[in-house]
Design a protein around this motif. Structure first.
Motif, PDB file in Angstrom:
ATOM      1  N   ALA A  46       0.868  -1.180   0.000  1.00 49.10           N
ATOM      2  CA  ALA A  46       0.000   0.000   0.000  1.00 49.10           C
ATOM      3  C   ALA A  46       0.901   1.225   0.000  1.00 49.10           C
ATOM      4  O   ALA A  46       1.696   1.411   0.931  1.00 49.10           O
ATOM      5  N   TYR A  47       0.787   2.048  -1.028  1.00 47.25           N
ATOM      6  CA  TYR A  47       1.688   3.182  -1.226  1.00 47.25           C
ATOM      7  C   TYR A  47       0.965   4.500  -0.947  1.00 47.25           C
ATOM      8  O   TYR A  47       0.013   4.858  -1.642  1.00 47.25           O
ATOM      9  N   THR A  48       1.421   5.201   0.079  1.00 42.85           N
ATOM     10  CA  THR A  48       0.921   6.551   0.344  1.00 42.85           C
ATOM     11  C   THR A  48       1.743   7.528  -0.491  1.00 42.85           C
ATOM     12  O   THR A  48       2.968   7.578  -0.374  1.00 42.85           O
ATOM     13  N   LEU A  49       1.070   8.302  -1.318  1.00 41.41           N
ATOM     14  CA  LEU A  49       1.742   9.130  -2.321  1.00 41.41           C
ATOM     15  C   LEU A  49       1.473  10.607  -2.067  1.00 41.41           C
ATOM     16  O   LEU A  49       0.316  11.044  -2.018  1.00 41.41           O
ATOM     17  N   THR A  50       2.551  11.375  -1.897  1.00 41.91           N
ATOM     18  CA  THR A  50       2.434  12.814  -1.676  1.00 41.91           C
ATOM     19  C   THR A  50       3.411  13.552  -2.574  1.00 41.91           C
ATOM     20  O   THR A  50       4.273  12.955  -3.211  1.00 41.91           O
ATOM     21  N   GLY A  51       3.259  14.861  -2.596  1.00 44.72           N
ATOM     22  CA  GLY A  51       4.240  15.708  -3.240  1.00 44.72           C
ATOM     23  C   GLY A  51       5.428  15.933  -2.326  1.00 44.72           C
ATOM     24  O   GLY A  51       5.494  15.385  -1.215  1.00 44.72           O
ATOM     25  N   PRO A  52       6.381  16.767  -2.760  1.00 41.13           N
ATOM     26  CA  PRO A  52       7.602  16.962  -1.983  1.00 41.13           C
ATOM     27  C   PRO A  52       7.442  17.911  -0.805  1.00 41.13           C
ATOM     28  O   PRO A  52       8.343  18.010   0.032  1.00 41.13           O
ATOM     29  N   GLN A  53       6.319  18.629  -0.728  1.00 39.29           N
ATOM     30  CA  GLN A  53       6.098  19.532   0.396  1.00 39.29           C
ATOM     31  C   GLN A  53       4.609  19.756   0.581  1.00 39.29           C
ATOM     32  O   GLN A  53       3.811  19.589  -0.347  1.00 39.29           O
ATOM     33  N   ALA A  54       4.238  20.112   1.801  1.00 40.30           N
ATOM     34  CA  ALA A  54       2.848  20.450   2.082  1.00 40.30           C
ATOM     35  C   ALA A  54       2.600  21.896   1.678  1.00 40.30           C
ATOM     36  O   ALA A  54       3.394  22.788   1.996  1.00 40.30           O
ATOM     37  N   LEU A  55       1.505  22.123   0.970  1.00 40.68           N
ATOM     38  CA  LEU A  55       1.197  23.451   0.446  1.00 40.68           C
ATOM     39  C   LEU A  55      -0.183  23.896   0.911  1.00 40.68           C
ATOM     40  O   LEU A  55      -1.085  23.084   1.100  1.00 40.68           O
ATOM     41  N   THR A  56      -0.337  25.201   1.062  1.00 43.55           N
ATOM     42  CA  THR A  56      -1.634  25.793   1.359  1.00 43.55           C
ATOM     43  C   THR A  56      -2.207  26.397   0.080  1.00 43.55           C
ATOM     44  O   THR A  56      -1.479  26.644  -0.891  1.00 43.55           O
TER      45      THR A  56
END
Length: 295
Positions: A186-196
Motif C-alpha cells: 500500500a503506497y501513500t503518495l504525496t508531493g515533496p512539500q505540504a502546500l496551502t
C-alpha cells in the motif's frame, strides 16, 4: 493483457499514456467516444460497473487491472472484483486515498475507500493499493476565477496538504501493473512539500506574472458551492475532510514516489508550469504557455 478503468480521468489517462509500448492494453469506458489520444493498438470496450455482462467481456483474458471507482458508497468495487476473480485476473491495482490511514477520518468517502481496500485484500488476487493525497490538478477548479478575476477562492486557505502530481500517481500505478514486487503493498503518495491554497495562489501569480488575490470562503459558502456539484452526503464528507486538513492531518510528506520510481516527486510549480495556459488571463493567454490539459 492489462485493463485500465477510469481512463478518461485524471490518473487513468496518464496510466494509459505511460504504459510501455508493446503491451496489450484494454480500456473499459462507459462512453468509448470520450477516450481520445490513446495509441491505436489500445483496445477500448464499452462497459459499466452495473452491467455484469459488459464487465465479463472487459475482464476476459486480462491478467492485471487498474481499478478506479467514483460512485461514493456504491458497490462498483465489489462488482468489479467479483467479475475479475471469475475471469481469472491475477493482479489488481486500486486507486484509493491517503485518508484511510487517518484514525480520525470517519466520513462517508473514507469509509467507502476502506471498504474497497478490504475487498481487494479478501479477493484472493494479488493487490496493490495507491493512496494519494489531493491531486495538484484540483487547483484547476480555480482556473475560471483566475482568468476572469485574478482571484482564487477556497476554504481554509492557510491549511496545508501534501498534494501530489497526478503523473506521479500514474507512474507508480504503471510500475505496480508491469513489475513484480508490488503485491500486497500500500503506497501513500504525496508531493515533496505540504502546500496551502494561499501558497499555491502565490506560486501561480508569480508564474503568470500577475498579482492574484486569495479570498477565503466561509464554511457556508463552501457548502453552497459544493452542493452545486455533489449530493448532500458527499458535500458533508468533503467538509469533514477540510476540517481534518485544517487540523494538520494532511501535511505529512512521504518519499514513496522516489522509493518506487527512483526519482523525486514532482513539485506544484512544475505541474503549474505545464498547465499554465489554463490559468492565463484571457487577454494574455493565447499561445503563451504550455500544455492546457487537465493533468
Amino acid at each position: 493483457m492489462i485493463l485500465v478503468t477510469g481512463a478518461t480521468g485524471t490518473v487513468g489517462r496518464e496510466v494509459v499514456r505511460r504504459l510501455p509500448a508493446g503491451l496489450r492494453v484494454r480500456i473499459l469506458a462507459r462512453d468509448p467516444a470520450k477516450v481520445t489520444g490513446v495509441p491505436s493498438a489500445v483496445e477500448t470496450v464499452a462497459g459499466d460497473y452495473e452491467d455484469p455482462r459488459s464487465l465479463a467481456r472487459a475482464v476476459a483474458g486480462v491478467r492485471t487491472a487498474f481499478l478506479v471507482t467514483t460512485r461514493v458508497a456504491g458497490d462498483d468495487d465489489s462488482r468489479f472484483v467479483r467479475a475479475a476473480r471469475t475471469a481469472g485476473v491475477q493482479r489488481l491495482v486500486k486507486l484509493s486515498a491517503a485518508a484511510v490511514l487517518d484514525r480520525q477520518a470517519d466520513d462517508l468517502i473514507t469509509r467507502w475507500q476502506r471498504a474497497g481496500e478490504e475487498l481487494l485484500r479478501a479477493s484472493g488476487m494479488e493487490w496493490t493499493l495507491l493512496r494519494p493525497r489531493a491531486f495538484m490538478s484540483n487547483s484547476l477548479a480555480w482556473a475560471a476565477s483566475v482568468r476572469s478575476e485574478r482571484t482564487v477562492r477556497a476554504l481554509y486557505g492557510t491549511s496545508a496538504n501534501a498534494c501530489v502530481h497526478p503523473g506521479d500517481v500514474a507512474e507508480v500505478a504503471v510500475r505496480a501493473l508491469t513489475e513484480e514486487g508490488h503485491a500486497g503493498r500500500a503506497y501513500t503518495l504525496t508531493g515533496p512539500q505540504a502546500l496551502t491554497a494561499v501558497g499555491q495562489t502565490q506560486q501561480l501569480g508569480r508564474l503568470l506574472g500577475v498579482r492574484l488575490h486569495f479570498e477565503e470562503l466561509s464554511p457556508g459558502q463552501a457548502r453552497a458551492g459544493l452542493a452545486r456539484r455533489y449530493p448532500a452526503p458527499v458535500v458533508e464528507a468533503l467538509l469533514e475532510s477540510a476540517e481534518r486538513q485544517r487540523a494538520g492531518a494532511k501535511a505529512q510528506v512521504e518519499d514513496t514516489v522516489r522509493t518506487v520510481t527512483g526519482r523525486p516527486a514532482g513539485s506544484f510549480r512544475g505541474w503549474a508550469v505545464d498547465h499554465l495556459e489554463a490559468f492565463a488571463p484571457i487577454a494574455q493567454g493565447r499561445g503563451t504557455a504550455a500544455d492546457a490539459g487537465p493533468g
